[in-house]
Design a protein around this motif. Structure first.
Motif, PDB file in Angstrom:
ATOM      1  N   LYS A   1      72.740 -27.600  13.736  1.00 15.26           N
ATOM      2  CA  LYS A   1      73.258 -28.743  14.481  1.00 15.26           C
ATOM      3  C   LYS A   1      74.594 -29.199  13.927  1.00 15.26           C
ATOM      4  O   LYS A   1      75.493 -29.553  14.687  1.00 15.26           O
ATOM      5  N   THR A   2      74.734 -29.161  12.613  1.00 15.51           N
ATOM      6  CA  THR A   2      75.976 -29.604  11.989  1.00 15.51           C
ATOM      7  C   THR A   2      77.119 -28.673  12.354  1.00 15.51           C
ATOM      8  O   THR A   2      78.230 -29.135  12.671  1.00 15.51           O
ATOM      9  N   ILE A   3      76.877 -27.378  12.349  1.00 16.00           N
ATOM     10  CA  ILE A   3      77.921 -26.415  12.718  1.00 16.00           C
ATOM     11  C   ILE A   3      78.338 -26.615  14.172  1.00 16.00           C
ATOM     12  O   ILE A   3      79.527 -26.638  14.485  1.00 16.00           O
ATOM     13  N   LEU A   4      77.352 -26.760  15.056  1.00 16.95           N
ATOM     14  CA  LEU A   4      77.675 -26.999  16.466  1.00 16.95           C
ATOM     15  C   LEU A   4      78.441 -28.306  16.650  1.00 16.95           C
ATOM     16  O   LEU A   4      79.378 -28.381  17.453  1.00 16.95           O
ATOM     17  N   ASN A   5      78.057 -29.339  15.918  1.00 19.19           N
ATOM     18  CA  ASN A   5      78.757 -30.622  16.024  1.00 19.19           C
ATOM     19  C   ASN A   5      80.199 -30.517  15.541  1.00 19.19           C
ATOM     20  O   ASN A   5      81.095 -31.132  16.129  1.00 19.19           O
ATOM     21  N   ILE A   6      80.450 -29.744  14.482  1.00 17.19           N
ATOM     22  CA  ILE A   6      81.814 -29.589  13.980  1.00 17.19           C
ATOM     23  C   ILE A   6      82.664 -28.817  14.984  1.00 17.19           C
ATOM     24  O   ILE A   6      83.800 -29.212  15.286  1.00 17.19           O
ATOM     25  N   ILE A   7      82.129 -27.734  15.539  1.00 18.59           N
ATOM     26  CA  ILE A   7      82.859 -26.978  16.555  1.00 18.59           C
ATOM     27  C   ILE A   7      83.102 -27.858  17.774  1.00 18.59           C
ATOM     28  O   ILE A   7      84.193 -27.874  18.357  1.00 18.59           O
ATOM     29  N   TRP A   8      82.075 -28.613  18.179  1.00 18.42           N
ATOM     30  CA  TRP A   8      82.187 -29.541  19.306  1.00 18.42           C
ATOM     31  C   TRP A   8      83.295 -30.561  19.061  1.00 18.42           C
ATOM     32  O   TRP A   8      84.105 -30.842  19.937  1.00 18.42           O
ATOM     33  N   LEU A   9      83.317 -31.129  17.870  1.00 22.34           N
ATOM     34  CA  LEU A   9      84.310 -32.151  17.521  1.00 22.34           C
ATOM     35  C   LEU A   9      85.723 -31.605  17.672  1.00 22.34           C
ATOM     36  O   LEU A   9      86.592 -32.272  18.240  1.00 22.34           O
TER      37      LEU A   9
ATOM     38  N   GLY B   1      83.578 -28.821  30.438  1.00 16.67           N
ATOM     39  CA  GLY B   1      82.479 -27.861  30.432  1.00 16.67           C
ATOM     40  C   GLY B   1      82.867 -26.532  31.052  1.00 16.67           C
ATOM     41  O   GLY B   1      82.521 -25.467  30.531  1.00 16.67           O
ATOM     42  N   ILE B   2      83.608 -26.577  32.148  1.00 13.63           N
ATOM     43  CA  ILE B   2      84.049 -25.338  32.797  1.00 13.63           C
ATOM     44  C   ILE B   2      84.999 -24.570  31.889  1.00 13.63           C
ATOM     45  O   ILE B   2      84.882 -23.350  31.728  1.00 13.63           O
ATOM     46  N   VAL B   3      85.950 -25.272  31.277  1.00 11.75           N
ATOM     47  CA  VAL B   3      86.899 -24.618  30.367  1.00 11.75           C
ATOM     48  C   VAL B   3      86.162 -24.002  29.184  1.00 11.75           C
ATOM     49  O   VAL B   3      86.474 -22.876  28.773  1.00 11.75           O
ATOM     50  N   LEU B   4      85.186 -24.697  28.622  1.00 16.92           N
ATOM     51  CA  LEU B   4      84.454 -24.167  27.475  1.00 16.92           C
ATOM     52  C   LEU B   4      83.600 -22.960  27.845  1.00 16.92           C
ATOM     53  O   LEU B   4      83.393 -22.070  27.020  1.00 16.92           O
ATOM     54  N   CYS B   5      83.101 -22.910  29.064  1.00 14.09           N
ATOM     55  CA  CYS B   5      82.238 -21.796  29.475  1.00 14.09           C
ATOM     56  C   CYS B   5      83.011 -20.504  29.729  1.00 14.09           C
ATOM     57  O   CYS B   5      82.403 -19.473  29.999  1.00 14.09           O
ATOM     58  N   ILE B   6      84.319 -20.536  29.621  1.00 19.72           N
ATOM     59  CA  ILE B   6      85.116 -19.319  29.812  1.00 19.72           C
ATOM     60  C   ILE B   6      84.847 -18.315  28.694  1.00 19.72           C
ATOM     61  O   ILE B   6      84.813 -17.114  28.934  1.00 19.72           O
ATOM     62  N   THR B   7      84.629 -18.800  27.478  1.00 19.73           N
ATOM     63  CA  THR B   7      84.356 -17.896  26.360  1.00 19.73           C
ATOM     64  C   THR B   7      82.868 -17.892  26.034  1.00 19.73           C
ATOM     65  O   THR B   7      82.150 -18.857  26.320  1.00 19.73           O
ATOM     66  N   ILE B   8      82.417 -16.838  25.408  1.00 18.68           N
ATOM     67  CA  ILE B   8      81.005 -16.722  25.047  1.00 18.68           C
ATOM     68  C   ILE B   8      80.637 -17.765  24.000  1.00 18.68           C
ATOM     69  O   ILE B   8      79.575 -18.386  24.066  1.00 18.68           O
ATOM     70  N   ILE B   9      81.515 -17.987  23.033  1.00 22.07           N
ATOM     71  CA  ILE B   9      81.234 -18.967  21.986  1.00 22.07           C
ATOM     72  C   ILE B   9      81.178 -20.372  22.567  1.00 22.07           C
ATOM     73  O   ILE B   9      80.424 -21.221  22.100  1.00 22.07           O
ATOM     74  N   GLY B  10      81.958 -20.634  23.600  1.00 15.89           N
ATOM     75  CA  GLY B  10      82.015 -21.965  24.185  1.00 15.89           C
ATOM     76  C   GLY B  10      80.890 -22.294  25.147  1.00 15.89           C
ATOM     77  O   GLY B  10      80.734 -23.453  25.549  1.00 15.89           O
ATOM     78  N   ILE B  11      80.092 -21.316  25.547  1.00 21.08           N
ATOM     79  CA  ILE B  11      79.035 -21.563  26.532  1.00 21.08           C
ATOM     80  C   ILE B  11      78.048 -22.644  26.086  1.00 21.08           C
ATOM     81  O   ILE B  11      77.749 -23.552  26.860  1.00 21.08           O
ATOM     82  N   PRO B  12      77.521 -22.626  24.845  1.00 21.21           N
ATOM     83  CA  PRO B  12      76.616 -23.717  24.455  1.00 21.21           C
ATOM     84  C   PRO B  12      77.289 -25.087  24.503  1.00 21.21           C
ATOM     85  O   PRO B  12      76.664 -26.086  24.846  1.00 21.21           O
TER      86      PRO B  12
END
Length: 132
Positions: A2-10, A89-100
């Motif tokens: 969760k922390t890794i996802l939150n940092i990438i999200w931030l 959300g659409i922009v993030l879903c362009i890459t595989i890493i950004g889908i979550p």
């Protein structure tokens, strides 16, 4: 995790969505009538800044005032904020890493549209709210 996802999200979108919610909150707090809506924007902004590990639950004690407030919110700020989540959300879903992260953005749309009568809690606390 969760922390890794939150940092990438931030880094990728959390900071910008947080700034959008804070701007909406400040604009809504200009009038006395708008203060409850501004506080809701601040609450969701913090959630949008660090969302993984937290969830939104319905408050059982929310009544007709929150329903009327949600209609006003939708007109004043909700659709702008939801549009920001859709675009990000659409922009993030362009890459595989950004889908979550894109999916997490899409999950924020309902609370950005109708935030009153909802509460943001840690995911491990969410089960305790089911019976309320």
């Amino acid at each position: 995790m969760k922390t890794i996802l939150n940092i990438i999200w931030l880094v990728l979108c959390g900071l910008w969505m947080f700034v959008g919610y804070m701007l909406a909150g400040v604009l809504l707090c200009i009038t006395i009538i708008g203060i409850p809506f501004g506080l809701a924007a601040f609450r969701i902004g913090v959630y949008a800044l660090w969302p993984f590990g937290r969830t939104v639950v319905d408050r059982r004690d929310a009544g007709a005032p929150s329903c009327v407030g949600n209609v006003l919110w939708l007109v004043l700020a909700g659709w702008w904020l939801a549009l920001g989540h859709i675009t990000t959300g659409i922009v993030l879903c362009i890459t595989i890493i950004g889908i979550p992260l894109g999916i997490a953005n899409f999950k924020l749309i309902p609370v950005s549209l109708l935030p009153l009568g909802k509460e943001i809690v840690r995911t491990d606390e969410a089960f305790g709210y089911a019976g309320r």
